[in-house]
Design a protein around this motif. Sequence first.
Motif, short mmCIF file in Angstrom:
data_model
loop_
_atom_site.label_atom_id
_atom_site.label_comp_id
_atom_site.label_asym_id
_atom_site.label_seq_id
_atom_site.Cartn_x
_atom_site.Cartn_y
_atom_site.Cartn_z
N UNK A 111 -36.61 15.06 -6.55
CA UNK A 111 -35.40 15.84 -6.32
C UNK A 111 -34.16 14.99 -6.48
N UNK A 112 -33.27 15.41 -7.33
CA UNK A 112 -31.95 14.80 -7.29
C UNK A 112 -30.91 15.64 -8.01
N UNK A 113 -29.97 16.14 -7.23
CA UNK A 113 -28.82 16.77 -7.87
C UNK A 113 -27.78 15.70 -8.18
N UNK A 114 -27.79 14.62 -7.39
CA UNK A 114 -26.79 13.57 -7.59
C UNK A 114 -27.00 12.80 -8.90
N UNK A 115 -28.27 12.55 -9.21
CA UNK A 115 -28.55 11.75 -10.41
C UNK A 115 -28.60 12.60 -11.68
N UNK A 116 -28.62 13.91 -11.50
CA UNK A 116 -28.76 14.82 -12.65
C UNK A 116 -27.68 14.63 -13.74
N UNK A 117 -26.41 14.44 -13.36
CA UNK A 117 -25.40 14.21 -14.41
C UNK A 117 -25.74 12.99 -15.27
N UNK A 154 -27.94 26.19 -11.96
CA UNK A 154 -26.47 26.01 -11.95
C UNK A 154 -26.07 24.63 -12.46
N UNK A 155 -26.86 23.63 -12.07
CA UNK A 155 -26.50 22.25 -12.39
C UNK A 155 -26.79 21.87 -13.84
#
Length: 184
Positions: A111-117, A154-155
Amino acid sequence: MTDDERAHWNERYREREPPTEPSDLLREWIDDLPEGRALDVATGGGRNAIFLAGHDYAVDAIDVSEEGLGIARERAEDRGLSERIEFVRSDVEDHDFPAAVYDVIVVSHYYSLNALPGFKRALAPGGVLLYEHRLHPPGDGSHTFRFRPNDLLRATLDLRVVRYEEPMEITEDATDIRLVARKD
Ligand SMILES: C[S@@+](CC[C@H](N)C(=O)[O-])C[C@H]1O[C@@H](n2cnc3c(N)ncnc32)[C@H](O)[C@@H]1O
């Protein structure tokens, strides 16, 4: 990533053999993916990295657990694929991924929304991101490392989402989500 979290993963790999079969999502899509260079995020025992290397990709496989990477490295050597995989011990959350180099990026059960970019930036033009993980089950619970409905969708809307799936009814047993998205 704290030392305790890393110790947790190391302990887990000492106690339990990680799976060897690649993820169903990757297996399903492998023939439609662009050839070239691949990144396996949080590779664990390396099942997806090894599958990609077996399909002629030059693979970077990153994980924070030296125990997991040790298993992955050994498996790659046993299969004669170690020269196609660069194993990197690093924390994905603050890893500096190179820009626009990967034709395929696989994230399986991390899980990572922070590293996704950073993952998206690392995709080459035409590159494809395959991401599978779990949703937070119903109720409050304490599954900190799970997505909420539509979070991942969304991301990734700056990519072209060619497949996105969540379960119709989210239950304790039905939480799988799958995304395939292309950087045009
Ligand atoms: C559930 S396992 C999934 C392993 C593999 N992707 C698979 O599907 O078989 C999660 C993996 O994430 C790694 N991990 C957890 N936090 C990490 C971080 N911040 N940076 C790099 N790897 C991390 C763990 O060491 C573990 O190998």
